[in-house]
Enzyme design. Sequence first.
Site, PDB file in Angstrom:
ATOM      1  N   HIS A 201      -8.846   3.116  -3.079  1.00  0.00           N
ATOM      2  CA  HIS A 201      -7.517   3.017  -2.677  1.00  0.00           C
ATOM      3  C   HIS A 201      -6.947   2.194  -3.839  1.00  0.00           C
ATOM      4  O   HIS A 201      -6.537   0.794  -3.795  1.00  0.00           O
ATOM      5  CB  HIS A 201      -7.441   2.377  -1.283  1.00  0.00           C
TER       6      HIS A 201
ATOM      7  N   GLY B  39       0.566  -3.618   4.168  1.00  0.00           N
ATOM      8  CA  GLY B  39       0.294  -5.075   4.115  1.00  0.00           C
ATOM      9  C   GLY B  39       1.411  -5.925   4.774  1.00  0.00           C
ATOM     10  O   GLY B  39       2.661  -5.329   4.590  1.00  0.00           O
TER      11      GLY B  39
ATOM     12  N   CYS C 130       0.879  -1.258  -0.033  1.00  0.00           N
ATOM     13  CA  CYS C 130      -0.086  -0.123  -0.022  1.00  0.00           C
ATOM     14  C   CYS C 130       0.928   1.154  -0.010  1.00  0.00           C
ATOM     15  O   CYS C 130       0.480   2.375  -0.231  1.00  0.00           O
ATOM     16  CB  CYS C 130      -0.884  -0.135   1.180  1.00  0.00           C
TER      17      CYS C 130
ATOM     18  N   CYS D 277      -0.467   2.541   6.409  1.00  0.00           N
ATOM     19  CA  CYS D 277      -0.212   1.129   6.845  1.00  0.00           C
ATOM     20  C   CYS D 277      -0.019   0.350   5.481  1.00  0.00           C
ATOM     21  O   CYS D 277      -0.406   0.653   4.678  1.00  0.00           O
ATOM     22  CB  CYS D 277      -1.617   0.687   7.680  1.00  0.00           C
TER      23      CYS D 277
END
Length: 418
Positions: free
Chosen positions: A374, A406, A117, A404
């Site tokens: 996203h 993964g 991400c 954050c």
Amino acid sequence: MGAFERLTQISGQISGAKSARDKLLEKNPDDVVVTACLRTAFTKGGKGGFKDTPASDLMAGALRGLIARSGIDPALVEDICVGEVLAPGGGATEMRAAALAAGFPETAAVRTLNRQCSSGLQACVDVAHQIRAGMIQVGVGAGVESMSLQYGPQAVSEFSELLESHPEAANCKVPMGVLSEDMARDLKIGRRAQDEFAAASYRKALAAQEAGLFDEEIHPLTVKYEDPKSGETKTITVAKDDGVRPGVTADSLGKIRPAFAKDGTIHGGNASQISDGAAAVLLMRRDTAERLGQKILGKYAAASVVGVKPLLMGLGPWKAIPKVFELAGGLTKDDVDIYEINEAFASQCLWCANELGLPAEKINPKGGAIAFGHPLGCTGARQVSTLLYELRRRGEKVGVTSMCVGTGMGMAAVWVAE
């Protein structure tokens, strides 16, 4: 000199010292600056305007827009780094082809990277650091994802016996929705609080969209679209996020069935949308920008990357933001005017903000991923344009982008608008 005089002198020195924010606002020839940034609209995965458009074509369109918007001679761009998560082979071949199709000559090198991400942010940061190190003078950090065409079970690889037998390694494969549900329960983040946070994201995004606040950052793309009802292929121009919905309230979200546990709190309305989109950021040294007559939108200051336990993936910004404050010279939370924190899930974004004591009005003032999507590899680059244009519109200066990541990581960066 007596004790009183010495104290007075020290006090004067302290009061005359520049704060971390003041130092950050200083302009130096070797600053790494942003002279153009943009994104495509974000569209719903599987049914939005970009559902039939490959990631390579999205990226080519964004890069073409960056050239047009900046007026840069494409031959001056020495490296292009693209964040992408889901593409087979990392998308390296397609992104090189996309850069050529966008109008960059063969002299522009291209690579891709995958930090899940935060891939788009990592791409921008890597290019900024290449410039700082003197490796290149001008580069592009970008991000893209076609979740319509590349998202699904195939995105998670099978683990070997070695990885499956190691408890912490095996946790890297736990689906994010499941671990976020468990985290919300363990940290006592209630359904109502999550739904209120999500409703606020929709409300802010709708107000921003209606006021035209996204128009400056969005580069329209004309693409082919197959009508799911008639089967007819049409040519459409996509210039608006299609995930933003009016009339969303905490009460309406409260009626949606939980997605990951029968008595859970996380659902499709308080988690990030599956989306397609691309973003690109043009970076160079300040003295280079001035020599080329490039308009400076802002500068890159610092970035951090951290690790957390895989099952606590969502807590990444909670660790990454304080670390980037240190790396930026000792900033405090009050020195920052806007925080763009990715809304992977309302639960994790809300918890991080509360734990860090960040004012709600400074977080995602135009909404976030819950409201408009996203696209995994794109978001980190998207946040740069969302942030810099909004800082400039408000006459404010310092912003932070964070997310954050993964498998249990977090990333953050500090940017300064001009």
